[in-house]
Write an enzyme that holds these catalytic residues in place. Structure first.
Site, mmCIF file in Angstrom:
data_model
loop_
_atom_site.group_PDB
_atom_site.id
_atom_site.type_symbol
_atom_site.label_atom_id
_atom_site.label_comp_id
_atom_site.label_asym_id
_atom_site.label_seq_id
_atom_site.Cartn_x
_atom_site.Cartn_y
_atom_site.Cartn_z
ATOM 1 N N SER A 186 0.853 -1.198 0.000
ATOM 2 C CA SER A 186 0.000 0.000 0.000
ATOM 3 C C SER A 186 0.885 1.242 0.000
ATOM 4 O O SER A 186 1.932 1.261 0.649
ATOM 5 C CB SER A 186 -0.857 0.054 1.272
ATOM 6 N N ASP A 235 1.527 3.570 10.269
ATOM 7 C CA ASP A 235 0.879 2.801 9.187
ATOM 8 C C ASP A 235 -0.644 2.895 9.236
ATOM 9 O O ASP A 235 -1.351 1.875 9.104
ATOM 10 C CB ASP A 235 1.312 1.314 9.249
#
Ligand code: GRF
Length: 237
Positions: free
Chosen positions: A186, A195
């Site tokens: 991602s 994150d």
């Protein structure tokens, strides 16, 4: 140095196009932060040199690791690159204010007129005050699938199956240890939570029988090299 030559010298270092001064062109200027091999940095360099990222240039590469191979990649392409020794904070320190290292980094990014900061394998956490200064201008590549809106404990695969959202270090090994059949990479905005920022783009990658952490990470990186270019394209001027 006489006053006159000092003035001339100052004019030379602050002349148009020099760091610290608005340049006539209006390209999107990247600051790429690395800690290691720099294969994602290389993907960005190749995309720019190959014409796949028109209107984009790398203004500065910063590494917190003097031995990072990414430094050699940057030098080979004649890019400005700085090694910034990064002081490790004691474990559990709450980053409530900008650290001295972050203040140095913020100064460098602004001196080199960086528009977008790309964390390309950067292994240091950035504090909320630092990120506030570059709000919505810091993106990261993460070798796992994160929920599209950022926060949340699970990710729903295209098959409809739900898998855990893997965060932190060693997520490639975590995917293998959890027996997942699919993982992915991602590119996301960086927020003060690790994150957890909104996803810009991502791709699923099947885990193959016999995959090791190394073989799987290599396949994930191949995907990342396309994703990071796609993500930067969205910021292009
Ligand atoms: C990538 O897998 C990225 O997802 C992670 O660190 C790795 C960096 O690889 N954050 P490289 O230095 O770009 O080769």
């Amino acid at each position: 140095m006489s006053k006159r030559s000092a003035e001339r010298f100052e004019w030379r270092i602050l002349g148009a196009g020099a760091p610290g001064r608005a340049a006539p062109e209006s390209k999107l200027r990247l600051g790429v932060l690395i800690s290691g091999s720099g294969s994602n940095l290389q993907a960005i360099i190749d995309a720019i040199e190959g014409g796949a990222l028109p209107g984009v240039e790398i203004a500065l590469v910063v590494s917190n690791n003097a031995g990072a191979f990414g430094i050699q990649r940057a030098l080979k392409h004649r890019l400005p690159v700085i090694y910034l020794p990064w002081r490790k904070l004691p474990a559990g320190s709450a980053l409530q204010e900008m650290t001295p290292n972050e203040a140095q980094l913020a100064g460098l990014l602004s001196f080199f007129r960086v528009d977008l900061v790309v964390l390309a394998g950067w292994m240091r956490i950035l504090s909320a005050p630092f990120l506030e200064q570059f709000a919505n201008r810091v993106i990261n590549i993460h070798p796992a699938l994160l929920p599209r809106e950022g926060r949340g404990e699970t990710y729903t695969l295209s098959s409809g199956e739900t898998i855990p959202a893997l965060r932190g270090l060693h997520v490639v090994k975590m995917a293998l240890d959890a027996g997942l059949k699919v993982t992915g990479s991602s590119v996301h905005y960086v927020i003060a939570e690790v994150d957890a920022g909104p996803v810009i783009c991502q791709q699923e990658v099947p885990i193959e029988p016999g995959d090791t952490e190394e073989s799987l990470h290599e396949r994930l990186k191949e995907v990342e090299h396309r994703l990071i270019v796609e993500a930067i394209r969205q910021f292009r001027r």
